[in-house]
Enzyme design. Structure first.
Site, mmCIF file in Angstrom:
data_model
loop_
_atom_site.group_PDB
_atom_site.id
_atom_site.type_symbol
_atom_site.label_atom_id
_atom_site.label_comp_id
_atom_site.label_asym_id
_atom_site.label_seq_id
_atom_site.Cartn_x
_atom_site.Cartn_y
_atom_site.Cartn_z
ATOM 1 N N LYS A 239 42.501 30.844 32.836
ATOM 2 C CA LYS A 239 43.527 31.672 33.913
ATOM 3 C C LYS A 239 42.817 32.869 34.252
ATOM 4 C CE LYS A 239 47.732 29.391 33.408
ATOM 5 N NZ LYS A 239 49.547 29.702 33.211
ATOM 6 N N ARG A 240 41.925 33.403 33.126
ATOM 7 C CA ARG A 240 41.455 34.951 33.357
ATOM 8 C C ARG A 240 40.138 34.590 34.362
ATOM 9 N NH1 ARG A 240 39.356 33.720 28.545
ATOM 10 N NH2 ARG A 240 36.785 33.695 28.512
#
Length: 463
Positions: A239-240
């Site tokens: 997700k980063r």
């Protein structure tokens, strides 16, 4: 001739990840290319983590991407009777056995092996028990102890695993529920799967599954292990790095065709071609052309593809997706211009449908003129704008040509450059300083709304 049968088998423990979507796409394309069948199987035996919401997210993602399946969805939780039947047969044949080892014994065994710098694995204590042990038991597969498992991976080539490196894995837990490696084997066999295309994180599972298949007297399918997708920094995608959920890409304003085109190129190529129609993908796709090395995401490429499809895609389809975004932001499109016309006007100026929706509010909703925009509404320009308003009201035809003539001739009468007159009018009717060409914008907004907004402007200027 054997009919190709591929399968996509996600676990419903979260959203549909783009890595999973790419795997599904490869399976779908190969089935379509070969005239085969594409099967959807929901591997929901992890009862603690699997949820109906995750199942729905997977189905929604598949539907949005238009990856239609020929059979399924099949749910493993509805096949427990079949798994129990096969386990009973394996126990009877001796290809599986009951293991009574306690968790404490297995934990101690593991610690001892690690201390000796050995690979932790079950030592086979219960493999040849003459009599049943006390207490609960699990069922283990009796893995061959000699020889090797060899198979030709369609992407990586020939792979070999020594059997003495594979322990007797558990195929049924103490509560009787089957485990992943076992259910996959039974399903692939029962569903006549011919090609298993999946992520390379499953490579170590494959030799175990091949051995179980052979113990069942089944022919193993052909395997193709696809490298993972990496983030832009070369690390595993998470997700980063931005959106990883398929439906988040929809939320962010991407078209399904753009995402599919983007995903297929993350690890596969056909010459230097970048943009593919679905029919071209089906024609050109071949498993052997999938790269062995991992591919990294490139958000700029996706944005470029998305704008390409916004400009060149089927207007009806793009409009349907834009309508979804308009509804998300609460814009009622019933009383306003056609979304197809909005797309034609805005596609060159926006990169996502979300951006297009936000920038198209003024075609359907009243506008507010912010204080910083009033700089464009200088007192000296108001007589010319008043004339524009009166001449627009007198038009018999509300067309781009007629509106442009009003704007150009009024500017000439007042000794103004067209841009000096057009910009404050743009602010008045859109609430902002950026829009498609002013004559086109006014046509789309409509006569009544344009005149109403210019009237509001006159009131503001007189305060």
């Amino acid at each position: 001739m054997i009919t190709v049968r591929t399968r996509f088998a996600p676990s419903p423990t979260g959203y549909l990840h783009i890595g999973g979507a790419r795997t599904a796409l490869y399976c779908w394309l190969y089935a379509r290319k070969t005239g085969g069948k594409f099967i959807l199987r929901i591997e929901d035996t992890d009862l603690e983590r699997s949820t109906p919401e995750s199942v729905q997210a997977i189905l929604e993602g598949m539907n949005w991407l238009n990856l239609n399946y020929d059979e399924g969805p099949f749910y493993q939780t509805k096949r427990f009777d079949r798994y129990r039947e096969v386990i009973a047969q394996m126990l009877k044949k001796g290809t599986a056995y009951r293991c009574y080892c306690t968790k404490e014994r297995l934990d101690a065994l593991r610690e001892e092996q690690i201390a000796r710098k050995e690979k932790p694995r079950y030592d086979g204590l219960c493999r040849d028990l003459a009599t049943p042990g006390p207490g609960d038991y699990v069922v283990r597969f009796r893995n061959p102890q000699e020889g090797a498992v060899e198979f030709n991976d369609l992407i990586r080539g020939k792979l070999s695993f020594a059997n003495n490196e594979l322990d007797d894995l558990i195929i049924a837990r103490s509560d009787g529920t089957p485990t992943y490696n076992f259910t996959v084997v039974v399903d692939d066999s029962d569903m006549d799967i011919t090609h298993v295309i999946r992520g390379d994180d499953h490579i170590n599972n494959t030799p175990r599954q091949v051995n179980i298949l052979r113990a069942l007297g089944a022919t193993p399918p052909l395997y193709a292990h696809v490298p993972m997708i990496l983030g832009s920094d070369g690390k595993r995608l998470s997700k980063r790095h931005g959106a990883v959920s398929v439906m988040q890409y929809r939320e962010d304003g991407f078209l399904p065709e753009a995402l599919l085109n983007y995903l297929v190129r993350l690890g596969w190529s056909h010459g230097d071609q970048e943009v593919f129609s679905i029919s071209e993908l089906i024609e050109y796709f071949d498993i052997k052309d999938i790269n062995r090395s991992a591919a990294a995401v490139n958000s700029e490429k996706l944005i470029w593809l998305n704008q390409h499809y916004m400009k060149t895609g089927d207007p009806e389809h793009v409009a349907k997706e834009l309508a979804w975004h308009m509804e998300k932001i609460g814009v009622d499109i019933k009383n306003g211009p056609s979304l197809i016309d909005i797309i034609k006007a805005q596609a060159e100026r926006t990169k996502t449908l979300k951006e297009m929706a936000e920038r198209s509010r003024y075609f359907y909703e009243p506008v507010m003129i912010a204080d910083e925009m009033k700089a464009n509404l200088q007192a000296g320009i108001m007589p010319a704008m008043g004339m524009v308003r009166d001449r627009l009201e007198a038009l018999t035809e509300w067309t781009k040509e007629a509106i442009h003539e009003v704007l150009a001739s009024t500017a000439e009468i007042h000794g103004l450059k067209l841009g000096k007159l057009a910009q404050p009018i743009r602010v008045a009717i859109t609430g902002g300083t950026v829009s498609p060409p002013l004559d086109m914008t006014m046509v789309l907004i409509g006569r009544d709304r344009v005149l109403e907004r210019l009237n509001v402007l006159q009131k503001i200027s007189s305060i």
